[in-house]
Design a protein around this motif. Structure first.
Motif, mmCIF file in Angstrom:
data_model
loop_
_atom_site.group_PDB
_atom_site.id
_atom_site.type_symbol
_atom_site.label_atom_id
_atom_site.label_comp_id
_atom_site.label_asym_id
_atom_site.label_seq_id
_atom_site.Cartn_x
_atom_site.Cartn_y
_atom_site.Cartn_z
ATOM 1 N N PRO A 18 -22.664 -25.078 -23.972
ATOM 2 C CA PRO A 18 -23.283 -24.188 -22.979
ATOM 3 C C PRO A 18 -24.740 -24.522 -22.695
ATOM 4 N N ASP A 19 -25.409 -25.264 -23.593
ATOM 5 C CA ASP A 19 -26.832 -25.547 -23.391
ATOM 6 C C ASP A 19 -27.076 -26.724 -22.453
ATOM 7 N N GLU B 206 -21.578 -29.072 -18.892
ATOM 8 C CA GLU B 206 -21.230 -28.147 -19.966
ATOM 9 C C GLU B 206 -19.935 -28.533 -20.681
ATOM 10 N N LEU B 207 -18.984 -29.081 -19.917
ATOM 11 C CA LEU B 207 -17.683 -29.348 -20.525
ATOM 12 C C LEU B 207 -17.500 -30.847 -20.732
ATOM 13 N N LYS C 190 -17.590 -20.732 -24.969
ATOM 14 C CA LYS C 190 -18.407 -20.041 -25.963
ATOM 15 C C LYS C 190 -18.955 -18.702 -25.498
ATOM 16 N N GLU C 191 -18.839 -18.379 -24.223
ATOM 17 C CA GLU C 191 -19.323 -17.060 -23.830
ATOM 18 C C GLU C 191 -18.370 -15.950 -24.276
ATOM 19 N N PHE C 192 -17.180 -16.329 -24.732
ATOM 20 C CA PHE C 192 -16.232 -15.307 -25.157
ATOM 21 C C PHE C 192 -16.269 -15.162 -26.671
ATOM 22 N N PRO C 193 -16.492 -13.949 -27.195
ATOM 23 C CA PRO C 193 -16.506 -13.768 -28.646
ATOM 24 C C PRO C 193 -15.124 -14.007 -29.228
ATOM 25 N N LEU C 194 -15.115 -14.477 -30.466
ATOM 26 C CA LEU C 194 -13.842 -14.808 -31.097
ATOM 27 C C LEU C 194 -13.012 -13.558 -31.363
#
Lengths: 192, 170
Positions: free
Chosen positions: B65-66, B71-72, B147-151
């Protein structure tokens, strides 16, 4: 030395294999009691389990069924793999969200009176799998009667849970499954 | 004898400064190319008499994400079964238009692996014959490994974070 053998002759031995019967009026060669007690007694001692085993709790269930712990002592000799013939669905193991419709479908295929036992932490609450792909407890899709904690539970715990199911079956009123409360419960899960 | 140096030399001869980022870890070489060139590079690695990277052992994505604009990363793990040499090939794409050409025409095994990569990262493989979710439920409306979605499962309402060592007063 020969092993002493005791037969179950009621009143003549201190070993009682048959428990006392339900409340009722007994006389010479007959016994009267209420119908729901007889039905409860019969159902209680012939619960056919439907194992829905997806992971390690299923292995504990296999130990429970095997000769050492011997679940058939409780009248569950016959493990059915057809939901239409079974009385108790035992969900053992992690249920992924993709599996949830299958659990529900199997539950719907069972005939009333049906019961559900959630064995282990995963089936009860999702357990350690607090993640996007795992159903956080099967009570999100079907009503559950007895929860057995443990990760995985010991066979003794599964048997304890089973005896609690027996207790519920024994004491269930014959009218419960047609009551409004039960219908509301089913409607809460979107069933029928 | 196929060595990482000779592979790098051959790639540089063919693609010039388009192939970059040659690194080596634990004896396995890794490099990257622009995403438009991914099929050309894979085809070259496949066809070349010496290189013969004809086995796609794995394909997946990584979310950074940084790294704004890239990003991908789509990672191809290739294997030369004759010389027993492995290679890692990456292409980067931005997350707004994650379109990458599908390698299904070259490797049949890419079919399900690209579906999996789409399922978890949302990489849109252009030219894939059947790009739909493979592991998650069809109703899922997000890509869970980004990664913006919490596990943790977000549908739970009965969990006390304090009991799990996340936040609270501890």
């Amino acid at each position: 030395m020969a092993r002493p053998v005791q037969y179950n002759i009621y009143g003549q031995t201190d070993v009682k294999l048959v428990k006392e019967g339900p409340e009722g009026y007994a006389g010479e060669g007959f016994f009267t009691t209420s119908l729901d007690k007889v039905v409860g007694l019969a159902r209680k001692n012939s619960i056919w389990p439907l194992p829905f085993a997806t992971s390690c709790c299923g292995i504990e269930f296999m130990a429970t069924m095997a000769s050492h712990y011997d679940l058939s002592r409780f009248g569950s000799e016959r493990v059915g793999f057809s939901p239409r013939q079974c009385d108790l669905m035992m969900v053992m193991g992690t249920i992924a969200k993709k599996m949830a419709p299958v659990v529900r479908q199997v539950y719907l295929q069972m005939a009333e009176p049906r019961r559900v036992m959630a064995v282990g932490a995963c089936a009860s609450s999702g357990g350690i799998f607090d993640t996007y792909s795992v159903l956080q407890g099967i009570d999100q899709v079907i009503p559950v009667d007895v929860y057995v904690p443990g990760c995985p539970p010991r066979p003794e715990a599964i048997i304890d849970g089973f005896m609690r199911v027996q207790e519920l079956v024994h004491n269930e009123s014959l009218r419960r499954r047609t009551s409004d409360k039960y219908k509301d419960l089913m409607n809460a899960y979107g069933i029928q | 004898m196929l060595t990482n140096e000779s592979i790098q030399q051959k790639l540089t001869e063919k693609f010039g400064d388009q192939v970059t980022g040659f690194t080596e870890s634990f004896g396995m070489m890794s490099f990257e190319a622009p995403k438009d060139l991914n099929l050309k590079v894979l085809q070259f690695l496949y066809d070349d008499e010496e290189l013969q990277f004809r086995f796609l052992s794995d394909l997946q994505a990584v979310h950074y994400p940084d790294q704004i604009g890239r990003e991908l990363a789509v990672v191809y793990h290739l294997h030369n079964l004759v010389s027993n040499v492995r290679l890692r090939f990456k292409v980067f794409t931005n997350i707004q238009t994650p379109d990458v050409f599908s390698a299904t025409a070259l490797f049949s095994s890419a079919n399900w692996m690209e579906r999996e990569t789409y399922d978890f990262f949302g990489v849109n493989f252009v030219g894939h014959p059947n790009l739909k979710r493979i592991l998650n439920v069809d109703e899922m409306d997000y890509f869970p490994m980004r990664k913006e979605f919490p596990l943790e499962d977000q549908t739970r309402i009965d969990k006390d974070d304090e009991m799990f060592g996340r936040g609270g007063t501890f």
